[in-house]
Design an enzyme around this catalytic site. Structure first.
Site, PDB file in Angstrom:
ATOM      1  N   GLN A 149       0.862  -1.178   0.000  1.00  0.00           N
ATOM      2  CA  GLN A 149       0.000   0.000   0.000  1.00  0.00           C
ATOM      3  C   GLN A 149       0.900   1.230   0.000  1.00  0.00           C
ATOM      4  OE1 GLN A 149      -2.296  -0.815   3.490  1.00  0.00           O
ATOM      5  NE2 GLN A 149      -3.725   0.822   3.076  1.00  0.00           N
ATOM      6  N   SER A 152       0.760   6.487   2.579  1.00  0.00           N
ATOM      7  CA  SER A 152       1.292   7.507   3.487  1.00  0.00           C
ATOM      8  C   SER A 152       2.526   8.181   2.923  1.00  0.00           C
ATOM      9  CB  SER A 152       1.664   6.880   4.829  1.00  0.00           C
ATOM     10  OG  SER A 152       0.555   6.208   5.367  1.00  0.00           O
ATOM     11  N   SER A 184       4.500  -0.976   4.286  1.00  0.00           N
ATOM     12  CA  SER A 184       4.773  -2.332   4.785  1.00  0.00           C
ATOM     13  C   SER A 184       4.972  -3.286   3.625  1.00  0.00           C
ATOM     14  CB  SER A 184       3.611  -2.843   5.646  1.00  0.00           C
ATOM     15  OG  SER A 184       3.390  -1.968   6.718  1.00  0.00           O
ATOM     16  N   GLU A 267      -9.293  -2.391   5.424  1.00  0.00           N
ATOM     17  CA  GLU A 267      -8.210  -2.501   6.411  1.00  0.00           C
ATOM     18  C   GLU A 267      -8.764  -2.495   7.835  1.00  0.00           C
ATOM     19  OE1 GLU A 267      -5.052   0.338   5.994  1.00  0.00           O
ATOM     20  OE2 GLU A 267      -3.768  -0.830   7.328  1.00  0.00           O
ATOM     21  N   SER A 388      -4.777   6.106  13.403  1.00  0.00           N
ATOM     22  CA  SER A 388      -4.473   6.151  14.840  1.00  0.00           C
ATOM     23  C   SER A 388      -5.751   6.079  15.676  1.00  0.00           C
ATOM     24  CB  SER A 388      -3.742   7.455  15.154  1.00  0.00           C
ATOM     25  OG  SER A 388      -4.638   8.548  14.969  1.00  0.00           O
ATOM     26  N   GLU A 390      -6.972   8.235  17.593  1.00  0.00           N
ATOM     27  CA  GLU A 390      -7.768   9.470  17.492  1.00  0.00           C
ATOM     28  C   GLU A 390      -8.600   9.474  16.219  1.00  0.00           C
ATOM     29  OE1 GLU A 390      -4.526   9.449  18.422  1.00  0.00           O
ATOM     30  OE2 GLU A 390      -5.024   9.868  20.520  1.00  0.00           O
TER      31      GLU A 390
HETATM   32  C1  LIG Z   1       3.442  -0.488  11.606  1.00  0.00           C
HETATM   33  C2  LIG Z   1       2.915   0.442  10.611  1.00  0.00           C
HETATM   34  C3  LIG Z   1       2.642  -0.012   9.328  1.00  0.00           C
HETATM   35  C4  LIG Z   1       2.156   0.869   8.366  1.00  0.00           C
HETATM   36  N1  LIG Z   1       1.943   0.387   7.119  1.00  0.00           N
HETATM   37  C5  LIG Z   1       1.577   1.252   6.138  1.00  0.00           C
HETATM   38  C6  LIG Z   1       1.481   0.847   4.792  1.00  0.00           C
HETATM   39  O1  LIG Z   1       1.698  -0.306   4.492  1.00  0.00           O
HETATM   40  N2  LIG Z   1       1.173   1.745   3.845  1.00  0.00           N
HETATM   41  C7  LIG Z   1       0.903   3.040   4.150  1.00  0.00           C
HETATM   42  O2  LIG Z   1       0.584   3.795   3.257  1.00  0.00           O
HETATM   43  N3  LIG Z   1       0.974   3.483   5.431  1.00  0.00           N
HETATM   44  C8  LIG Z   1       1.307   2.619   6.426  1.00  0.00           C
HETATM   45  N4  LIG Z   1       1.427   3.068   7.731  1.00  0.00           N
HETATM   46  C9  LIG Z   1       1.198   4.491   7.989  1.00  0.00           C
HETATM   47  C10 LIG Z   1       0.016   4.814   8.873  1.00  0.00           C
HETATM   48  O3  LIG Z   1      -1.182   4.734   8.154  1.00  0.00           O
HETATM   49  C11 LIG Z   1       0.251   6.232   9.408  1.00  0.00           C
HETATM   50  O4  LIG Z   1       1.404   6.178  10.193  1.00  0.00           O
HETATM   51  C12 LIG Z   1      -0.895   6.719  10.253  1.00  0.00           C
HETATM   52  O5  LIG Z   1      -2.020   6.964   9.461  1.00  0.00           O
HETATM   53  C13 LIG Z   1      -0.527   7.983  11.040  1.00  0.00           C
HETATM   54  O6  LIG Z   1       0.055   8.954  10.237  1.00  0.00           O
HETATM   55  P1  LIG Z   1       1.420   9.681  10.702  1.00  0.00           P
HETATM   56  O7  LIG Z   1       2.365   8.601  11.023  1.00  0.00           O
HETATM   57  O8  LIG Z   1       1.764  10.639   9.646  1.00  0.00           O
HETATM   58  O9  LIG Z   1       1.059  10.441  12.026  1.00  0.00           O
HETATM   59  P2  LIG Z   1       0.310  11.845  12.145  1.00  0.00           P
HETATM   60  O10 LIG Z   1      -0.863  11.853  11.217  1.00  0.00           O
HETATM   61  O11 LIG Z   1       1.272  12.939  12.044  1.00  0.00           O
HETATM   62  O12 LIG Z   1      -0.236  11.734  13.625  1.00  0.00           O
HETATM   63  C14 LIG Z   1       0.527  12.053  14.781  1.00  0.00           C
HETATM   64  C15 LIG Z   1      -0.402  12.157  15.960  1.00  0.00           C
HETATM   65  O13 LIG Z   1      -1.357  13.189  15.729  1.00  0.00           O
HETATM   66  C16 LIG Z   1      -2.644  12.697  15.917  1.00  0.00           C
HETATM   67  N5  LIG Z   1      -3.579  13.331  14.995  1.00  0.00           N
HETATM   68  C17 LIG Z   1      -3.459  13.538  13.674  1.00  0.00           C
HETATM   69  N6  LIG Z   1      -4.557  14.084  13.167  1.00  0.00           N
HETATM   70  C18 LIG Z   1      -5.419  14.222  14.189  1.00  0.00           C
HETATM   71  C19 LIG Z   1      -6.747  14.727  14.320  1.00  0.00           C
HETATM   72  N7  LIG Z   1      -7.448  15.150  13.275  1.00  0.00           N
HETATM   73  N8  LIG Z   1      -7.300  14.697  15.537  1.00  0.00           N
HETATM   74  C20 LIG Z   1      -6.615  14.245  16.615  1.00  0.00           C
HETATM   75  N9  LIG Z   1      -5.383  13.773  16.558  1.00  0.00           N
HETATM   76  C21 LIG Z   1      -4.794  13.765  15.360  1.00  0.00           C
HETATM   77  C22 LIG Z   1      -2.543  11.219  15.620  1.00  0.00           C
HETATM   78  O14 LIG Z   1      -3.588  10.490  16.247  1.00  0.00           O
HETATM   79  C23 LIG Z   1      -1.200  10.888  16.200  1.00  0.00           C
HETATM   80  O15 LIG Z   1      -1.354  10.668  17.576  1.00  0.00           O
HETATM   81  C24 LIG Z   1       1.917   2.212   8.708  1.00  0.00           C
HETATM   82  C25 LIG Z   1       2.164   2.653  10.005  1.00  0.00           C
HETATM   83  C26 LIG Z   1       2.678   1.791  10.945  1.00  0.00           C
HETATM   84  C27 LIG Z   1       2.947   2.314  12.319  1.00  0.00           C
END
Ligand SMILES: Cc1cc2nc3c(=O)[nH]c(=O)nc-3n(C[C@H](O)[C@H](O)[C@H](O)COP(=O)(O)OP(=O)(O)OC[C@H]3O[C@@H](n4cnc5c(N)ncnc54)[C@H](O)[C@@H]3O)c2cc1C
Lengths: 408, 375
Positions: A149, A152, A184, A267, A388, A390
């Site tokens: 996928q 991100s 991933s 998912e 997440s 949230e």
């Molecule tokens: C183990 C793992 C596997 C993954 N695999 C894939 C994959 O295969 N393909 C892919 O595309 N992505 C993948 N991801 C990415 C995953 O979807 C993102 O990490 C996730 O959506 C969070 O985005 P971010 O890391 O940019 O954090 P951010 O969006 O920056 O979030 C940081 C913090 O801010 C909070 N936050 C953000 N927006 C809001 C809001 N509106 N209200 C309240 N709080 C908020 C979040 O809850 C979090 O606590 C993976 C992530 C992990 C950890």
């Protein structure tokens, strides 16, 4: 969370059919695999893999071979239409098979296989072109090829629609530039499902388009990222002047958000049910017993808490499946399931750590003790992956409870 | 058995909602309960009952929890009724149950917080008679019930005794109480003469009755919790502050979602427990004890439902702000009932411990069904 329920036919025949199906499943598994309880089996507490590249590839290959074998025998894609190698059976059949299969020692199922079979294949069935369905669905269901996928980005996670990887049309093809992250299984995948911005002038949800990307294409570079749990299941993916034919476009131009939402929907549904990752209550009981701690009220209390929520979660997943089977339109069940599941992962990890004390701080060489770090250090990952806590709560609050949307 | 309610059970829940939705907490709903024949649900036809399922009974309890309608349903039908049905001797059942089944008479179960235990001593006065002494507090509908079914301790161990509420040597009183919508009385016995009505195996049968009582109460707690959540969601969707609807603030939204999740978990656990709690005793008096499996399912329902109800009542008040803290607002009744329900049969800690104990001793470790395939 009110869903309209149309009662399903549950005649005598249905029940008999399910019993026969269960027997057939068991007979087939008997001929293929050792039973779990009979096998000498090292307990496994890891949530994410912590393996070298070759070992992880070997694990994935084992999983792929098993998936293909299942599909060919009619137990791998059973709810899919015969056209895709399925049997057109119901979710109940699938649940029954899953229950029976758990009695056997199956090759491990890597996330990469889940993404391919449970997220990408159904997305293509819903939104892919005839050619794409023909080209991809069966190989993906059999995991002859794997797909990751590519959603991100460093600047776009929770706010996925904020992504900035560009796809520029150039006659019958597209030129893609940008960077993806946390992908991933990208290092093991033949394909990637990519969402890119095709129209920077359009409102952010409207200007995106989805593509299938061959991961070995010129300009695609995958760099593994080490996770806090040790292994490198996820990666950075750099896309530099990658040229894609238009037939790799999934859905209409500008319809990428719909593709993303479809995959994310699958998912959430899927991760709500993954309860086989990491340790569980039975493991906690074994741990407390081997450490001689079961006399302590505090220890018994933590075991009980873990059991209560684990059991309630399993019931909840079964209940939702039952509702869906009866014709209810899926709502926020996946998000609720995911929250409940990850909360319990955390509950189990915290309990194990508290039982282990010093033994989880430094490896004493004893079996089955320090290994729990793999659970403890993996659990935080699934609270982020797939949206997440949230974000799940926002989804449930707005779509399930009908609360007003937050300003966006 | 399916986890979800049947179509008939859903219809019953909707009917109850229609009938009771506009009443105030504490409103007497006993007449409508009798009219609808709800008192008959858990009893066999031979006693005039409807031979319904225990599930049906929990639907009624959930409805009562949603509305906080007052009725001697928990006390007379669930507690005393099931104790008589399952643990009393055959003659007593034949004589007394029809009145209780029709709702013409009401009974209360005088017992301690553990249900199978009590502070009442029963000295043998004659072959079929006990002389009762002792004080029991917080007896559900203990003052208003016509009949008292008493759990006693005597030289022969646990016994079940029956005495008219108006008999000499019985003193009943109601003082101020935390929850004004359900009567919790003090019942004192000073040498009152009671009939011995223990059936065979009374102690273990009472154990099963106890599990059923806990599950019924858990159903009430789930109904209560859902109603609190609904009130809070409704309010959060209309109340404006800082130029926004408060439900759009994550501090509020996420609080409500956490409540929903807690309620979903509690509800499915109660549904599961209620399907394992059918009547333990058939007409011939043969016991089919649910035993430890029923007890552990009841404990699970008790723990998760107590948590869901208490948190829902508490947090719903917070979401309402000042208005939630007023006497006029119904939420304080929900808070009071939630606290009373949480403590009526002992708080949740011992139940958590009992689950833990049976797990580490390898009893009742029913490994939950694991579903790794997407639903
Ligand atoms: C183990 C793992 C596997 C993954 N695999 C894939 C994959 O295969 N393909 C892919 O595309 N992505 C993948 N991801 C990415 C995953 O979807 C993102 O990490 C996730 O959506 C969070 O985005 P971010 O890391 O940019 O954090 P951010 O969006 O920056 O979030 C940081 C913090 O801010 C909070 N936050 C953000 N927006 C809001 C809001 N509106 N209200 C309240 N709080 C908020 C979040 O809850 C979090 O606590 C993976 C992530 C992990 C950890």
């Amino acid at each position: 969370m009110t869903a309209t329920v149309i009662p399903a036919e549950t005649g005598q025949d249905g029940a008999e059919d399910l019993r026969a199906f269960e027997a057939a499943s068991r007979a087939w598994l008997d001929s293929r695999l050792p039973r779990r309880d009979a096998a000498e089996q090292a307990p496994k507490y890891s949530i994410f893999h912590n393996l070298g590249h070759e070992d992880e590839r070997a694990l994935i290959d084992g999983g792929r071979a098993w998936q293909a074998e299942r599909v060919d025998a009619g137990f791998g894609a059973m709810t899919w239409a015969p056209q895709w190698g399925g049997r057109g059976l119901t979710a109940s059949h699938e649940r029954i098979y899953a229950g029976v299969e758990r009695e056997y020692l199956t090759p491990e199922r890597h996330e990469n296989i889940l993404v391919t079979v449970e997220l990408v294949a159904p997305t293509l069935l819903e939104l892919g072109s005839d050619w794409q369905q023909e080209r991809f669905i069966r190989p993906f269901l059999r995991t002859d090829e794997l797909c990751c996928q590519l959603f991100s980005e460093p600047g776009a996670g929770s706010d996925l629609a904020g992504l900035s990887t560009r796809a520029v049309r150039d006659g019958e093809s597209w030129r893609v530039n940008g960077q993806k992250v946390w992908s991933s299984g990208a290092q093991f995948s033949e394909w990637g499902l990519l969402i890119a911005r095709s129209d920077p002038a359009a409102p952010k949800h409207k200007g995106m388009t989805a593509f299938m990307v061959p991961m070995d294409l010129e300009g695609v570079e995958v760099r593994p990222i080490r996770q806090m749990s040790g292994g490198s299941t996820f990666n950075e993916v750099f896309l530099t002047d990658v040229v894609l034919p238009d037939e790799f476009r999934v859905g209409e131009v500008g319809d990428g958000w719909r593709v993303a939402l479809t995959t994310l929907g699958f998912e959430r549904q899927s991760s709500a049910g993954i309860v086989d990752a990491g340790g569980n209550t039975a493991d906690l009981i074994r741990l407390a017993t081997s450490l001689g701690l079961t006399g302590a009220a505090e220890v018994r209390g933590r075991i009980a808490e873990s059991h209560l929520y684990e059991r309630a979660q399993a019931l909840l997943v079964a209940r939702y499946a039952e509702l869906e089977q009866a014709g209810a339109v899926p709502g926020v069940e996946g998000s609720i399931g995911k929250l409940v599941w990850t909360q319990n992962l955390k509950r189990v990890g915290d309990a194990a750590a508290s039982f282990l004390g010093h033994r989880i701080l430094a490896d004493t060489g004893e079996a089955d003790t320090f290994a729990w770090t793999q659970h403890l250090l993996g659990a935080p990952g699934y609270r982020i992956a797939g949206g997440s806590d949230e974000i799940q709560r926002n989804i449930i609050g707005e779509r399930g409870l009908g609360l007003p949307r937050e300003p966006r | 058995m399916p986890i979800n309610l049947s179509t008939e059970q859903k219809d019953l829940a909707e009917t109850l909602d229609d009938v009771w939705s506009r009443i105030a907490p504490g409103h007497d709903v006993w007449p409508s309960i009798r009219e609808l024949g709800l008192t008959e649900i858990p009893f066999p036809e031979a006693t005039g009952g409807a031979d319904g399922t225990f599930r049906d009974l929990t639907v009624v309890m959930t409805g009562l929890g949603r509305t906080l309608g007052s009725a001697p349903y928990l006390s007379s039908v669930v507690m005393a009724g099931l104790a008589l049905l399952d643990a009393a001797d055959r003659d007593t059942r034949a004589e007394l149950l029809p009145g209780i089944v029709s709702g013409a008479r009401t009974a209360a179960l005088v017992c301690g917080p553990g249900i199978v235990t009590s502070a009442i001593r029963g000295e043998v006065a004659a072959e079929r008679e006990l002389s009762l002494t002792g004080v029991q507090h917080a007896v559900v509908d203990g003052e208003s019930a016509e009949l008292l079914v008493v759990v006693t301790h005597g030289p022969d161990g646990t016994e079940l005794a029956l005495v008219e509420g108006s008999a000499p040597g019985v003193r009943r009183s109601v003082g101020e109480q935390l929850d004004g919508t359900r009567q919790l009385a003090t019942v004192e016995f000073d040498g009152a003469t009671a009939r011995r009505i223990s059936g065979p195996d009374v102690a273990s049968r009472l154990g099963d009755v106890r599990s059923r009582i806990l599950i019924a109460l858990a159903a009430e707690q789930v109904g209560l919790a859902r109603r609190c959540l609904e009130m809070a969601v409704e309010y959060a969707g209309t109340r404006q502050q800082f130029g926004r609807t408060i439900g759009s603030f994550q501090g509020i939204k996420h609080k409500l979602v956490d409540l929903l999740v807690a309620i979903e978990l509690a509800e499915v656990t109660v549904l599961d427990a209620s399907s394992g709690a059918e009547r333990g005793c058939d007409e011939s008096g043969t016991a089919e004890p649910g035993g430890t499996e029923l007890a552990s399912r009841a404990a699970a329902a008790r723990v998760l439902a107590s948590r869901a109800a208490m948190t829902a009542a508490e947090e719903a008040i917070q979401v309402h702000g000042g208005i939630g803290f007023t006497w006029e607002h119904p939420l304080h009744h929900y808070f009071r009932r939630a606290k009373a329900d949480q403590l009526l049969f002992g708080d949740e800690y011992p139940y958590v411990q009992s689950v833990g104990e049976s797990l580490v001793h390898g009893r009742g470790v029913t490994r939950p069904r694991r579903v790794s395939e997407p639903a």
